[in-house]
Every structure is written in structure tokens, then in C-alpha cells.
Design a protein around this motif. Structure first.
Motif, PDB file in Angstrom:
ATOM      1  N   GLY A 245      11.812   1.241   4.805  1.00 55.26           N
ATOM      2  CA  GLY A 245      11.054   1.006   6.038  1.00 55.26           C
ATOM      3  C   GLY A 245      10.202   2.201   6.436  1.00 55.26           C
ATOM      4  N   VAL A 246       9.694   2.932   5.434  1.00 54.14           N
ATOM      5  CA  VAL A 246       8.833   4.090   5.729  1.00 54.14           C
ATOM      6  C   VAL A 246       7.548   3.972   4.917  1.00 54.14           C
ATOM      7  CG1 VAL A 246      10.793   5.591   6.244  1.00 54.14           C
ATOM      8  CG2 VAL A 246       9.822   5.591   3.931  1.00 54.14           C
ATOM      9  N   PRO A 247       6.467   4.590   5.418  1.00 52.53           N
ATOM     10  CA  PRO A 247       5.203   4.554   4.681  1.00 52.53           C
ATOM     11  C   PRO A 247       5.209   5.509   3.490  1.00 52.53           C
ATOM     12  CG  PRO A 247       4.888   5.318   6.961  1.00 52.53           C
ATOM     13  CD  PRO A 247       6.342   5.319   6.689  1.00 52.53           C
ATOM     14  N   PHE A 248       4.246   5.329   2.596  1.00 50.64           N
ATOM     15  CA  PHE A 248       4.061   6.327   1.546  1.00 50.64           C
ATOM     16  C   PHE A 248       2.583   6.563   1.291  1.00 50.64           C
ATOM     17  CE2 PHE A 248       2.823   4.317  -2.531  1.00 50.64           C
ATOM     18  CZ  PHE A 248       3.042   2.969  -2.268  1.00 50.64           C
ATOM     19  N   VAL A 249       2.320   7.767   0.795  1.00 49.26           N
ATOM     20  CA  VAL A 249       0.953   8.198   0.498  1.00 49.26           C
ATOM     21  C   VAL A 249       0.931   8.674  -0.941  1.00 49.26           C
ATOM     22  CG1 VAL A 249      -0.959   9.687   1.223  1.00 49.26           C
ATOM     23  CG2 VAL A 249       0.830   9.096   2.869  1.00 49.26           C
ATOM     24  N   THR A 250      -0.152   8.400  -1.651  1.00 44.14           N
ATOM     25  CA  THR A 250      -0.256   8.883  -3.020  1.00 44.14           C
ATOM     26  C   THR A 250      -1.701   9.224  -3.343  1.00 44.14           C
ATOM     27  OG1 THR A 250       0.386   8.441  -5.319  1.00 44.14           O
ATOM     28  CG2 THR A 250      -0.604   6.612  -4.092  1.00 44.14           C
ATOM     29  N   MET A 258     -11.167  11.025  -8.528  1.00 46.13           N
ATOM     30  CA  MET A 258     -10.038  11.373  -7.654  1.00 46.13           C
ATOM     31  C   MET A 258      -9.785  10.179  -6.731  1.00 46.13           C
ATOM     32  SD  MET A 258     -11.540  15.067  -6.599  1.00 46.13           S
ATOM     33  CE  MET A 258     -10.377  15.316  -5.309  1.00 46.13           C
ATOM     34  N   PHE A 259      -8.532   9.879  -6.499  1.00 45.03           N
ATOM     35  CA  PHE A 259      -8.242   8.755  -5.604  1.00 45.03           C
ATOM     36  C   PHE A 259      -7.063   9.082  -4.697  1.00 45.03           C
ATOM     37  CE2 PHE A 259      -5.541   8.117  -9.305  1.00 45.03           C
ATOM     38  CZ  PHE A 259      -4.323   7.767  -8.742  1.00 45.03           C
ATOM     39  N   TYR A 260      -7.014   8.443  -3.540  1.00 46.11           N
ATOM     40  CA  TYR A 260      -5.810   8.482  -2.712  1.00 46.11           C
ATOM     41  C   TYR A 260      -5.762   7.231  -1.853  1.00 46.11           C
ATOM     42  CZ  TYR A 260      -8.376   9.939   1.526  1.00 46.11           C
ATOM     43  OH  TYR A 260      -9.225   9.990   2.597  1.00 46.11           O
ATOM     44  N   TRP A 261      -4.581   6.807  -1.519  1.00 45.14           N
ATOM     45  CA  TRP A 261      -4.375   5.625  -0.694  1.00 45.14           C
ATOM     46  C   TRP A 261      -2.954   5.690  -0.146  1.00 45.14           C
ATOM     47  CZ3 TRP A 261      -0.458   2.776  -3.050  1.00 45.14           C
ATOM     48  CH2 TRP A 261      -0.334   2.928  -4.447  1.00 45.14           C
ATOM     49  N   GLY A 313      -5.059  18.276  -0.314  1.00 39.52           N
ATOM     50  CA  GLY A 313      -5.522  18.276   1.074  1.00 39.52           C
ATOM     51  C   GLY A 313      -5.727  16.876   1.610  1.00 39.52           C
ATOM     52  N   LEU A 314      -6.372  16.025   0.826  1.00 39.40           N
ATOM     53  CA  LEU A 314      -6.630  14.655   1.289  1.00 39.40           C
ATOM     54  C   LEU A 314      -5.319  13.903   1.508  1.00 39.40           C
ATOM     55  CD1 LEU A 314      -9.634  13.844  -1.100  1.00 39.40           C
ATOM     56  CD2 LEU A 314      -9.745  14.060   1.403  1.00 39.40           C
ATOM     57  N   VAL A 315      -4.387  14.069   0.572  1.00 39.59           N
ATOM     58  CA  VAL A 315      -3.097  13.375   0.693  1.00 39.59           C
ATOM     59  C   VAL A 315      -2.305  13.940   1.885  1.00 39.59           C
ATOM     60  CG1 VAL A 315      -0.854  13.017  -0.427  1.00 39.59           C
ATOM     61  CG2 VAL A 315      -2.970  12.665  -1.718  1.00 39.59           C
ATOM     62  N   THR A 316      -2.337  15.256   2.066  1.00 38.70           N
ATOM     63  CA  THR A 316      -1.567  15.845   3.171  1.00 38.70           C
ATOM     64  C   THR A 316      -2.172  15.472   4.521  1.00 38.70           C
ATOM     65  OG1 THR A 316      -1.077  17.709   1.710  1.00 38.70           O
ATOM     66  CG2 THR A 316      -0.440  17.945   4.001  1.00 38.70           C
ATOM     67  N   LEU A 317      -3.498  15.365   4.597  1.00 36.13           N
ATOM     68  CA  LEU A 317      -4.110  14.917   5.854  1.00 36.13           C
ATOM     69  C   LEU A 317      -3.623  13.515   6.210  1.00 36.13           C
ATOM     70  CD1 LEU A 317      -7.809  16.148   5.539  1.00 36.13           C
ATOM     71  CD2 LEU A 317      -6.235  16.711   7.396  1.00 36.13           C
ATOM     72  N   GLU A 318      -3.601  12.632   5.198  1.00 39.38           N
ATOM     73  CA  GLU A 318      -3.125  11.262   5.456  1.00 39.38           C
ATOM     74  C   GLU A 318      -1.637  11.294   5.840  1.00 39.38           C
ATOM     75  OE1 GLU A 318      -4.653   8.556   5.891  1.00 39.38           O
ATOM     76  OE2 GLU A 318      -3.552   6.817   5.151  1.00 39.38           O
ATOM     77  N   ALA A 319      -0.855  12.107   5.146  1.00 38.46           N
ATOM     78  CA  ALA A 319       0.567  12.234   5.485  1.00 38.46           C
ATOM     79  C   ALA A 319       0.714  12.689   6.938  1.00 38.46           C
ATOM     80  CB  ALA A 319       1.248  13.223   4.540  1.00 38.46           C
ATOM     81  N   PRO A 329      -3.757   6.061  10.222  1.00 38.02           N
ATOM     82  CA  PRO A 329      -3.964   6.389   8.810  1.00 38.02           C
ATOM     83  C   PRO A 329      -5.303   5.820   8.349  1.00 38.02           C
ATOM     84  CG  PRO A 329      -1.859   5.266   9.150  1.00 38.02           C
ATOM     85  CD  PRO A 329      -2.537   5.287  10.463  1.00 38.02           C
ATOM     86  N   VAL A 330      -6.041   6.559   7.538  1.00 38.46           N
ATOM     87  CA  VAL A 330      -7.352   6.059   7.089  1.00 38.46           C
ATOM     88  C   VAL A 330      -7.256   5.333   5.749  1.00 38.46           C
ATOM     89  CG1 VAL A 330      -8.599   7.896   8.295  1.00 38.46           C
ATOM     90  CG2 VAL A 330      -8.014   8.205   5.883  1.00 38.46           C
ATOM     91  N   ALA A 331      -6.129   5.492   5.041  1.00 35.48           N
ATOM     92  CA  ALA A 331      -6.057   4.963   3.679  1.00 35.48           C
ATOM     93  C   ALA A 331      -4.953   3.916   3.522  1.00 35.48           C
ATOM     94  CB  ALA A 331      -5.852   6.110   2.692  1.00 35.48           C
ATOM     95  N   ALA A 332      -4.480   3.330   4.628  1.00 37.66           N
ATOM     96  CA  ALA A 332      -3.437   2.297   4.546  1.00 37.66           C
ATOM     97  C   ALA A 332      -4.073   1.023   3.986  1.00 37.66           C
ATOM     98  CB  ALA A 332      -2.838   2.040   5.922  1.00 37.66           C
ATOM     99  N   GLY A 333      -3.725   0.680   2.755  1.00 36.12           N
ATOM    100  CA  GLY A 333      -4.339  -0.481   2.108  1.00 36.12           C
ATOM    101  C   GLY A 333      -5.812  -0.269   1.805  1.00 36.12           C
TER     102      GLY A 333
END
Ligand SMILES: [Zn+2]
Length: 376
Positions: A245-250, A258-261, A313-319, A329-333
Motif C-alpha cells: 500500500g505504498v507508492p514507488f518511483v523508478t 533516460m526515463f523515470y516514472w 535527482g529526477l527520481v529523488t525529486l519525485e520521491a 507527484p508529476v510522474a504517477a502513471g
């Protein structure tokens, strides 16, 4: 409540009968100011000395006939456009914490208001528990940024040892660490860098299945996936995060992209939805099936220092958005890509929920209905 509203350090541009508040590059706020009272109020607010109840008298002393309700409405409206914060809210923190986290607090100011202060955001970060899978190029950089932000606890999981080739981009490690496990070296770096700060728990283990991720993630408020094996690791983490029941970032680097979501179970579309959408596409477009792969894509790691740092940096900002809820969050889905070989072109591609996704179907109906109505 003796709240003293203070204008954030944005630019205020004066024009005939109008003032323009310019903070963010993409958003300016235009205010009518025929008699100059708005400018006078903004000047008082920039000082941050008066409570809301004291402002009308201060304005009257400057010769403006204003009512209490008008001033209260104006302050509320300014707070709604995000240009006010609560003066003196740093005082809720001890002096050592204020010094150590000064730039973090000033970053949070961007999102703070009269009802949520930068101190609140910092405390949310300090109370957060993160499961970080991977201590390689991206993972070690994420760890460093999380420690800089003062996150409370990190369980760091990795199976590798430090090799000489890692020194091109994994700056938590030095030559003396070659041959040590990355998790031990990273934990020691954290202890040297920020004694008494983030608690780093080092777990020397290879991630293989959903059950192990679920076990490692017990008690975590967020999972960050910075590993690329096994091949289906994103699907495994996705499923484990529904259970937790927790979010994840990758994020990562695929050839030159480069990708992140991220995924917020029950709120955004999930990684399984993406897989099902891709299967539908393949089924309705036979040409995709005809295209047989002659040579599989190679696995060379071409993430240089700046690439790994940017991704981290991008992943940690989303985290951070999940951990503090400064902003959504800007990258959820939403797949975000930065193309290294094409002028750093950035692309943002949302993917929809799939109606047959067994994981998204599991979430409580009320929550999912609300999420679906806001996700479209
Ligand atoms: Zn789904």
C-alpha cells in the motif's frame, strides 16, 4: 492563531493601476490596484511583521481606508495563489537543524503557505522511511540526495561489490572501497557525511521476487527501484507495492533515453496496466508481431557521472513529492523521458489504467472511483 503572513521573495512589478506578481516562470498573477492599496499591502506583507488582525490598522496608518474583511479576503486570495508563507515558522526547529537544513527549508518555501509550512515539510521528510533497491550509479546518488534532504531512515538493498569501473559515476565510493559490498560502503559514507542524520540499514541481498520486496519494504512509506534485474523487476516491485500500500518511483537509462516514472497504487495507473496496454497494442497492430528481433539490445552501462546524477535527482525529486506532499507527484502513471542523443528532448507520456488490471481492481472501490475521475 497569531499567524504573520509574509510575501515570498518573488518579483512584484508595478504598472499603472495594476501589480504583477512574478514568481514561477510559467505563472504570473495580475492584481488591480487603482488606489495603490494593494501595493501598500504587499509592502507590509514583505516585512512579515504583522498578524492578519494587525494589517488593517497598519494600512489605515498609511492613509488607506480598508475594512477588516477586505484585508482578510486579500490575504486569503494571496495565499491561494501561493505567494505567502508563515513568517518565523523556522523557529519551530532547533538552531542546529535550521542551519543544517537551511536550503531544504528554502526549497520547501516554494510550496509552503499559511496552512503548511516549510517546517512541516521538513518534518515529514525526517519522519519518512524509504526502501531503496540498488546502490549502483542511480541508487547511490539517490541515497546521497535523500541523506542531504534528511530523510529519517533508508533500508538500502544491493548485492554487488564496489568495482574500479564504478568510480566513474558512483561518488559515494572511493578507491579504498573497491572489493567491499556497496551497501556497507554506502552506509559508512552516510555515517561520515551526516552523523546523527539518516539511519541507513545495509542489506546485502539480491532481489528476486515479490515476496522478498514485500518483506524488505515492511514499514516503508515509499519504495525506490534503482535496479534493472531481474528483467521483470518493475512488475515485481509494482505488485509488492500494491500489497504494501505504498507508492514507488523508478528510473533508468535505456540506450540513449533516460526515463523515470512512478506508481501510486489505487490512485494512478500501474506498471501492470502499462504491460496490458502494450499487449492490446500488439494484438491490434499485427505489424508489431511480425517484427522479429534479430539482435537483442545490449546491456552496456553507459551512464556517466552526469547522467547518473541527473537521473538520481529526477527520481529523488519525485520521491520527495510523495514523502512530503509539497505538490502532487508529476510522474504517477506518466513516463518521463530525456533523450541524451537528441538535444535533451523531453517527452511526457501518460498511460491509462487498464480495465482488466487485477492489481488496480483490488483497491477499495471508493478510492479507485475517485482516482479514476481525477486521473483522466
Ligand atoms: Zn493497474
Amino acid at each position: 492563531m497569531r499567524v504573520r503572513p509574509q510575501l515570498k521573495p518573488i518579483s512584484v512589478v508595478q504598472r499603472p493601476a495594476e501589480v504583477i506578481l512574478v514568481g514561477r516562470a510559467l505563472e504570473a498573477t495580475y492584481l488591480d490596484d487603482v488606489d495603490g492599496s494593494v501595493t501598500a499591502l504587499l509592502r507590509l506583507l514583505a516585512e512579515g511583521r504583522h498578524t492578519i488582525a494587525e494589517l488593517p490598522a497598519a494600512l489605515r496608518a498609511l492613509g488607506f481606508e480598508v475594512g477588516e474583511a477586505d484585508v482578510a479576503d486579500a490575504v486569503r486570495a494571496l495565499d491561494e495563489v501561493g505567494v505567502l508563507l508563515r513568517a518565523g515558522s523556522d523557529d519551530d526547529l532547533d538552531p542546529a537543524t535550521r542551519r543544517r537544513h537551511e536550503s531544504n527549508l528554502r526549497f520547501y518555501d516554494l510550496f509552503a503557505g499559511l496552512h503548511r509550512t516549510s517546517t512541516d515539510f521538513h518534518r515529514a521528510m525526517a519522519a519518512a522511511d524509504v526502501l531503496l533497491l540498488g546502490a549502483g550509479g542511480m541508487g547511490s546518488g539517490i541515497l546521497q540526495s535523500l541523506i542531504g534532504l534528511g530523510v529519517g531512515w533508508v533500508r538500502l538493498v544491493d548485492f554487488d561489490t564496489v568495482e574500479e569501473k564504478n568510480l566513474a559515476r558512483q561518488f559515494a565510493y572511493g578507491r579504498d572501497d573497491v572489493g567491499r559490498t556497496k551497501v556497507d560502503a554506502a552506509r559508512d559514507w552516510a555515517a561520515r557525511y551526516s552523523p546523527g542524520g539518516t539511519v541507513v540499514e545495509a542489506v546485502h541481498e539480491r532481489v528476486t521476487d515479490v515476496a522478498s520486496i514485500r518483506r524488505l519494504g515492511a514499514g516503508a512509506s515509499l519504495v525506490i527501484c534503482a535496479i534493472d534485474s531481474p528483467d521483470d523487476v518493475h512488475l515485481l516491485v509494482n505488485e509488492a507495492c500494491f500489497d504494501l500500500g505504498v507508492p514507488f518511483v523508478t528510473g533508468g537509462l535505456q540506450y540513449s533515453t533516460m526515463f523515470y516514472w512512478s506508481v501510486e497504487p489505487g490512485v494512478s495507473a500501474c506498471r501492470r496496466c502499462l504491460e496490458l496496454n502494450r499487449q492490446d497494442e500488439a494484438a491490434t497492430m499485427p505489424a508489431l508481431l511480425d517484427r522479429s528481433v534479430v539482435l537483442p539490445a545490449g546491456r552496456a552501462n553507459r551512464a556517466t557521472g552526469p547522467v547518473a546524477q541527473l537521473l538520481a535527482g529526477l527520481v529523488t525529486l519525485e520521491a520527495g513529492r510523495y514523502l512530503t506532499r509539497t505538490d502532487p507527484p508529476v510522474a504517477a502513471g506518466v513516463y518521463h523521458t530525456v533523450e541524451l542523443a537528441d538535444g535533451m528532448a523531453t517527452v511526457r507520456s501518460p498511460w491509462p489504467r487498464h480495465p482488466d488490471c487485477p492489481l488496480c481492481a483490488r483497491v477499495a472501490p471508493a478510492r479507485s472511483a475517485a482516482a479514476l475521475s481525477t486521473a483522466g
